[in-house]
Each structure stands twice: as structure tokens, then as C-alpha cells.
Design a protein around this motif. Structure first.
Motif, PDB file in Angstrom:
ATOM      1  N   GLU A   1       1.511   5.565  -1.903  1.00 54.61           N
ATOM      2  CA  GLU A   1       1.288   6.506  -3.002  1.00 54.61           C
ATOM      3  C   GLU A   1       2.618   7.073  -3.465  1.00 54.61           C
ATOM      4  OE1 GLU A   1      -1.878   9.237  -2.186  1.00 54.61           O
ATOM      5  OE2 GLU A   1      -1.228  10.639  -3.753  1.00 54.61           O
TER       6      GLU A   1
ATOM      7  N   GLU B   1       0.813  -1.206   0.000  1.00 51.67           N
ATOM      8  CA  GLU B   1       0.000   0.000   0.000  1.00 51.67           C
ATOM      9  C   GLU B   1       0.850   1.260   0.000  1.00 51.67           C
ATOM     10  OE1 GLU B   1      -2.830  -0.954   3.252  1.00 51.67           O
ATOM     11  OE2 GLU B   1      -3.821   0.887   2.570  1.00 51.67           O
TER      12      GLU B   1
ATOM     13  N   ARG C   1      -1.793   5.634  -6.403  1.00 50.53           N
ATOM     14  CA  ARG C   1      -1.844   5.018  -5.088  1.00 50.53           C
ATOM     15  C   ARG C   1      -2.179   3.554  -5.284  1.00 50.53           C
ATOM     16  NH1 ARG C   1      -5.627   4.167  -1.371  1.00 50.53           N
ATOM     17  NH2 ARG C   1      -7.290   4.921  -2.730  1.00 50.53           N
ATOM     18  N   ARG C   2      -1.571   2.689  -4.500  1.00 43.60           N
ATOM     19  CA  ARG C   2      -1.955   1.274  -4.524  1.00 43.60           C
ATOM     20  C   ARG C   2      -2.659   0.979  -3.217  1.00 43.60           C
ATOM     21  NH1 ARG C   2       2.723  -1.691  -6.589  1.00 43.60           N
ATOM     22  NH2 ARG C   2       3.608  -0.819  -4.717  1.00 43.60           N
ATOM     23  N   ASP C   3      -3.853   0.423  -3.292  1.00 37.40           N
ATOM     24  CA  ASP C   3      -4.584   0.161  -2.045  1.00 37.40           C
ATOM     25  C   ASP C   3      -4.235  -1.227  -1.510  1.00 37.40           C
ATOM     26  OD1 ASP C   3      -6.196  -1.740  -3.325  1.00 37.40           O
ATOM     27  OD2 ASP C   3      -7.939  -0.396  -3.498  1.00 37.40           O
ATOM     28  N   ALA C   4      -4.881  -1.581  -0.414  1.00 35.69           N
ATOM     29  CA  ALA C   4      -4.529  -2.832   0.263  1.00 35.69           C
ATOM     30  C   ALA C   4      -4.773  -4.051  -0.619  1.00 35.69           C
ATOM     31  CB  ALA C   4      -5.322  -2.951   1.564  1.00 35.69           C
ATOM     32  N   ASP C   5      -5.695  -3.931  -1.574  1.00 36.67           N
ATOM     33  CA  ASP C   5      -5.965  -5.058  -2.468  1.00 36.67           C
ATOM     34  C   ASP C   5      -5.108  -5.029  -3.727  1.00 36.67           C
ATOM     35  OD1 ASP C   5      -8.037  -5.805  -0.725  1.00 36.67           O
ATOM     36  OD2 ASP C   5      -9.418  -4.416  -1.734  1.00 36.67           O
TER      37      ASP C   5
END
Ligand code: ATP
Ligand code: MG
Length: 668
Positions: free
Chosen positions: A481, A479, A523-527
Motif C-alpha cells: 500500500e 503486494e 493498495r495492490r493485492d496479491a492478484d
């Protein structure tokens, strides 16, 4: 955090028959595409005709690390092919000669026509022969300034058939901007039309070209030929005027298209080009500054646009596909012409605007042609959303299976409206992130496979390896950015900036050696989902908190009174920077202090007190590029009341500037 975190799954009935029908299948293919690119792309390239076959020990090579020498990418180097042959002759040979390649829908609903693959091939050959007769040969640039008419497609393909390099400039750019680009690319021939109606507005294209040719001549750049389609006399004009006879044709230089092709043969042998020969060049939209002349080459672009088109739109042979992008943009090139034709697709080519003769024109066209895949831009979706659901519901748009978005981040409000009202909650939304430079989609959902999150471009396409970097160039794991970069080339990536390889290296490869730098944040999220947060140059830093424009704008448009928003930072004596928000209200909503308070509160509650906007500026319009993107660099100037705006040649409507300065709230 984006407000809408609900996941939307592809319609199971659709997934069942999709080429890529589950997320696990996507994952498996994705990993294979990275582990063994030769095997992955090797399978895909088999469908194409290669005059000299691809050698597997020369499959692809590249250097992304400026410290190790010049930057380059090569795919299938040494193999020869011809893209026009692959998207026309090969398709006709496969038995699709009588299939409709294009339904042309004019600006006026009374004007329409169609062209089959066989007929398209003949028309292309005729025009290739014309170009040859004018002395155009492999490697020469051909400047194209045309409306959305069949001759535009014919021109592009005719160039590529003989190895000439097309350079399309959106027909809507001013004479100055067009002349700049003609001189930069060194074209000595222009293909255009007498004029065009766009909605109720008339554009005299040939007279703009006359000015361009004069400007070029004054700078010692001679345009030898100008080929002009007589378009006006065959269409219905909105005001019943007769503008068709008013163009000036210069003896010896200007020639009507119909006269030029009259005795031309309907056959023309393709010129076999090296996979790495130039295919076309195209200037970027100019959202962030002076446009860049992006250069693409033959083989990789052909393979990549074909593969992405097939997978991202899940095109099946009876489908009708419609991309609304103008041929003057990369979307018009990759997904209006090359990708679809390589898949023998039937496409709609639309000349008009979403608002003419009425605001339901898109839905009318979808109903008329029973469109199955529809691809448009967030700016259009937001504009149409303003007119309410009724306009859509009046039409039968149930033929739709996949609906796409491209060009800007799509805010969750607009995504949900698109998904629910246009897609009837049964269509996958493909939010495709890519650039002129990337040639084709790089981050995108696959409609039968990827669970969607509104506003997220989700995951990389096959062969694409994204990473997020922090300011120091360190990769962010999991996770987080940062700067969106790519670690290796896919076949469709640009090879250079035309005539300026140093600018290419400096713009895309110098900040972070070893990576292609997009200039966008993500941004990379938790998934593991990617969310594009906007241009790095547009990032907001308020009291040490880094924020993205996309995040704040998306929130503002959640308010029912707000149709569109753009946010920039403004210097602030204490906080460093503060938020200056531009908002456009929805149809017939009167902006007042109450709405202002509610918007402030919304941001306070959902982002934090530090983000409370200092200024909320209600405006009737925003500065946009001619491709419909918000130019935030102009808004930053408005925020500080500075009229030194820099290059505004890519601005669609310059009257917006006055409106913006005039509507500045007092004490801002
Ligand atoms: P210039 O490079 O001259 O400033 P531009 O970047 O607007 O112009 P394009 O190549 O047409 O020129 O646009 C690519 C940009 O559009 C991307 O870098 C990104 O900022 C934005 N973009 C495109 N698609 C998406 C998407 N699906 N989501 C978010 N942003 C997108
Ligand atoms: Mg760009």
C-alpha cells in the motif's frame, strides 16, 4: 483486508460480443499500449478527422521530472483538428444524422424531448455564430452556469467549434464561488438559464448570475454578455407556480438565447485547432481545499475519452447510455458529452434528482428509455439502497448490461447491492477510478474482460502505468500500500492549471520527481488488483498502525443498521490518534448503545483491537461537496469541536455543520 474477496466474473454471454472479451486480450493490448504507444494510439486516432495529420515523429513528448526542467505533456502536437467537428459533423457524415444523440428527461416526468445528431449540429452551429457575433474568438473563456438541459451541451460544443475555452461551473454553486471562478478564468461572457427546478427545489440561476456580475464589476472584471435560456416557461413546476417572468434583463448586456439564435445560420465552419491548444478548463470538486482550474487540450482528450468510453462501457450502436453526472463535473464532460458523442452514442440527459417525484426515479428512467449502460456515483447508490430493493424490483431494468460507479471508493456493501439488485447479477460493474486531472478513466475494469472484486477499481486502462510509492518515494513491488502515482502520460492527462503552471508543478509533480502524484492512496493485492484507499490527507494513524478511511468505512456499512459512514482521526494523548466514526443509520433504524457495541466489535474483530473506535457519532447527515463527496476535513474539525472550518464554499448544504456540532456525543 477487504471483507469481500470473492471474484465475480463477467457474464459469458456478454463477454462473447464485447470489444475486449477476455482478460488475456486485455493483458496483451495493455502491454502493447506501453511497449509501443505509437502503434497502439496510432490505430485509434485513424477514426478521427485531422485537418493536418499527426506526425509520427512528433507523436508524444513529456517531462515528469521537475529536476530536468518544466513539466509538460504533448500529444499529437502540430496536428490540427476540431473536437466539435469530430463528434458531430463526422458522425453525421457516417450516416448517423437521424440517430438520437440525446433523450432529454426533465425534472418533472411530464417534461421530455430529444435531439438527433443532425439537429444537434445545426443548433451548435447557430450558437457558435452567436458567440462569434459577441466577439468570442479562439482562446477566449466562456463561463457556463447551466442546468442539465440540451442548451448546456450545445453551448460546450459551440465553444469548441470556434476554439473558445469553456469553463463550466456547477449550477448550484453560490454567487461567491461562481464569481471567484469567473474572475480566475477571465471570462467576459456567461451562458446561463433563468432558473431550474431540482426536485422540489427552485434555483434562480439568472439572479445568481446578476449577483456574480455585480461582484465581478466591483473587482474591475467586466462581464460584457450574459446569454439566458428561457427554460422555466417550458417546464412543469412542482408547485404549479409561475416563476418564469421574474428575471431582470440588463439592456445591452443580457440577451435571451432564443432571440440571440433567431436569425443565426445553421452552418458554421469549424476552427482548426492545434492538438495542444486549450480545449476547456474545469475546477476540481474542492474536497480537499481550494479548487484547481484544470486545463485540458484538444487532441489527447478527444482520443482518450472516446477510447475509454467505447471500451469501459462497451457501447454498441443501438445502445442507450445514461450518465447521471452533472455537466458541471468532469464526468459530465468526458462521459456525458465528448466520449459518448465521439462514439455516436444515444444518451439520456437528466435534469432532476434520484428522489423526485419519488425515490424510484432512476429506475423509472432506466425502464422508460431501456437504458443499457448506466453510470452513477456511490453516494447515489448508497442513498437509494436505503430505500430497499422493492423500489428497484417494481421496475423492469433488465435492459442494463453495464453499470458504472465513479467519484469515491464504493464500499463492498453498496457494490454488492448494485451488482445484485440493480444489475440482476448479470451486469458487469465498472468501478472507474479517475480525476478531473486525468481527463478519463485510469484504473477500471473492462466489462467483458476483467474479473471483478467488489470495491476494487482493478487494473489500469491502456497506456496508463500506475505505481505505488512509499513515503521515501521508493516503488513498492507486488503486494502493498502506498501513494498512487503514474509513471508516464496517457493522452487525456491535464496539461496545466489555468494561469498557474507553478501550482500545477507543485501540486502534482514536486513530491515525487518523475511521477504524476494523484493524492490518493492505493493498495495492490496479491492478484495485482488496485484498491483505492482514499485521500492521502485522510489516512489514519492509530498507535502506529496506518489505516485507510475506505477500509474502516466499508466495514461499518456492512452492519445492517448503517447506511453510510465516514471516519476521521482525532488526536489522542496516548495512541497519537484515535478513530472518530460518523454513522448514518438506515431508514427507520433507531440508533442505540447496542448498535454502537456491535460496530465496535466489528472493527475489533476484523481490523484489530488497536482500531477500536473511541467515538461513534450518529448523525442524520454528512458534509458533502456539491458533487456528493464526503468532506472529511470538516469532520476532523467536528471531532475536535473546532469551528474554524476554513473554505466551505464547496459544501452542498451548510446546515449540516450545525447538525453535526449539535449531535456530538457528550464526552467526545
Ligand atoms: P479536489 O481535488 O478539489 O479536492 P476532488 O478530488 O474531489 O476535489 P475530482 O477530480 O472530482 O475532485 O475527484 C477525483 C477524486 O475522486 C479522486 O482523486 C479520488 O479521491 C476520488 N475517486 C474518483 N473515482 C473514484 C473511484 N472509482 N474509487 C475511489 N475514489 C475515486
Ligand atoms: Mg482531487
Amino acid at each position: 483486508m477487504p471483507s469481500e474477496t470473492k471474484v465475480y466474473y463477467p457474464n459469458p454471454n456478454f463477454s462473447k460480443n464485447a470489444y475486449i472479451n477476455s482478460f488475456s486480450q486485455y493483458r496483451e493490448m495493455y502491454l502493447q499500449s506501453l511497449d509501443n504507444p505509437e502503434a497502439f494510439w496510432g490505430e485509434i486516432i485513424k477514426q478521427f478527422h485531422w485537418e493536418t495529420p499527426v506526425e509520427y515523429d512528433n507523436f508524444f513528448r513529456y517531462n515528469f521530472d521537475i529536476r530536468k526542467g518544466p513539466i509538460y505533456t504533448k500529444w499529437f502536437d502540430g496536428a490540427t483538428t476540431n473536437i466539435c467537428y469530430n463528434v458531430l459533423d463526422r458522425i453525421v457524415q457516417r450516416g448517423y444524422g437521424d440517430k438520437v444523440a440525446y433523450y432529454w428527461e426533465g425534472n418533472h416526468p411530464d417534461d421530455y424531448s430529444r435531439l438527433t445528431y443532425r439537429k444537434l449540429l445545426e443548433e451548435v452551429c447557430k450558437f457558435s455564430n452567436v458567440l462569434k457575433s459577441k466577439g468570442i474568438k479562439k482562446g477566449d473563456r466562456v463561463a457556463v452556469y447551466m442546468p442539465m438541459i440540451l442548451e448546456a451541451v450545445i453551448t460546450l460544443l459551440a465553444c469548441t467549434r470556434i476554439g473558445a475555452v469553456h469553463s463550466v461551473v456547477f449550477a448550484g454553486f453560490s454567487a461567491d464561488s461562481f464569481a471567484e471562478r469567473v474572475i480566475d478564468c477571465g471570462a467576459e461572457i456567461i451562458v446561463t438559464a433563468d432558473g431550474v427546478w431540482r426536485g422540489p427545489k427552485f434555483l434562480g440561476l439568472k439572479s445568481i448570475c446578476d449577483q456574480v456580475m455585480d461582484k465581478c464589476a466591483r473587482r474591475n472584471h467586466n462581464i460584457r454578455h450574459c446569454i439566458v435560456v428561457a427554460h422555466l416557461k417550458r417546464v412543469t413546476s412542482p408547485d404549479n407556480s409561475q416563476k418564469s417572468n421574474k428575471v431582470h434583463m440588463k439592456e445591452g448586456r443580457d440577451i435571451w438565447w432564443n432571440d440571440a439564435v433567431a436569425d443565426s445560420s445553421i452552418t458554421c465552419p469549424p476552427v482548426w485547432t492545434n492538438s495542444e491548444d486549450p480545449l476547456f478548463m474545469l475546477y476540481t470538486s474542492g474536497s480537499t481545499g481550494k479548487p484547481k482550474g484544470v486545463l485540458h487540450t484538444v487532441g489527447g482528450y478527444m482520443v482518450y475519452t472516446a477510447a475509454t468510453f467505447k471500451c469501459v462501457f462497451d457501447y454498441k450502436s443501438k445502445d442507450v447510455y445514461w450518465c447521471t453526472a452533472d455537466i458541471g463535473w468532469i464526468t459530465g464532460h468526458s462521459y456525458g458529452v465528448y466520449g459518448p458523442l465521439a462514439n455516436a452514442a444515444t444518451c439520456v440527459l437528466f435534469e432532476g434528482t434520484p428522489f423526485y417525484p419519488d425515490n424510484d426515479r432512476f429506475w423509472t428512467v432506466i425502464e422508460k428509455y431501456k437504458v443499457n449502460q448506466f453510470y452513477t456515483a456511490p453516494t447515489a447508490i448508497r442513498a437509494l439502497m436505503k430505500y430497499g430493493d422493492d423500489l428497484v424490483r417494481r421496475h423492469d431494468v433488465s435492459s442494463l448490461k453495464v453499470i458504472g460507479s465513479v467519484g469515491e471508493p464504493i464500499n463492498s456493501e453498496a457494490w454488492l447491492w448494485y451488482y445484485k439488485v440493480v444489475g440482476g447479477e448479470k451486469c458487469s460493474v465498472v468501478d472507474t477510478f479517475w480525476q478531473t486531472e486525468t481527463g478519463g478513466h485510469v484504473l477500471t475494469p473492462l466489462p467483458g474482460a476483467t474479473p471483478m472484486k467488489p470495491g476494487s477499481a482493478t487494473f489500469p486502462f491502456f497506456g496508463v502505468q500506475p505505481a505505488l510509492l512509499d513515503e521515501s518515494g521508493k516503488e513498492i513491488e507486488g503486494e502493498g500500500e502506498g501513494y498512487l502515482v503514474f509513471k508516464r502520460p496517457w493522452p487525456g492527462i491535464m496539461r496545466s492549471l489555468f494561469g498557474n503552471h507553478e501550482r500545477y508543478e507543485a501540486t502534482y509533480f514536486s513530491k515525487f520527481p518523475g511521477y504524476y502524484c494523484t493524492g490518493d492512496g492505493a493498495r495492490r493485492d496479491a492478484d495485482g488488483y488496485f484498491w483505492i484507499t482514499g485521500r492521502i490527507d485522510d489516512m489514519l494513524n492509530v498507535s502506529g498502525h496506518l489505516m485507510s478511511t475506505a477500509e474502516v468505512e466499508s466495514l461499518l456499512t456492512e452492519h445492517k443498521a448503517i447506511a453510510e459512514a465516514a471516519v476521521v482521526s482525532k488526536p489522542h494523548p496516548i495512541k497519537g490518534e484515535c478513530l472518530y466514526c460518523f454513522v448514518i443509520t438506515s431508514n427507520e433504524t433507531h440508533f442505540d448503545d447496542n448498535i454502537k457495541k456491535e460496530l465496535s466489535l466489528l472493527i475489533r474483530e476484523r481490523i484489530g483491537a488497536f482500531a477500536t473506535p473511541d467515538v461513534i457519532h450518529n448523525t442524520p447527515s454528512l458534509p458533502k461537496t456539491r458533487s456528493g463527496k464526503i468532506m472529511r476535513r470538516i469532520l476532523r474539525k467536528v471531532a475536535v469541536n473546532d469551528r474554524n472550518l476554513g473554505d466551505v464554499s464547496t459544501l452542498a448544504d451548510s446546515t449540516v455543520i450545525e447538525t453535526l456540532f449539535a449531535s456530538r456525543p457528550v464526552c467526545s
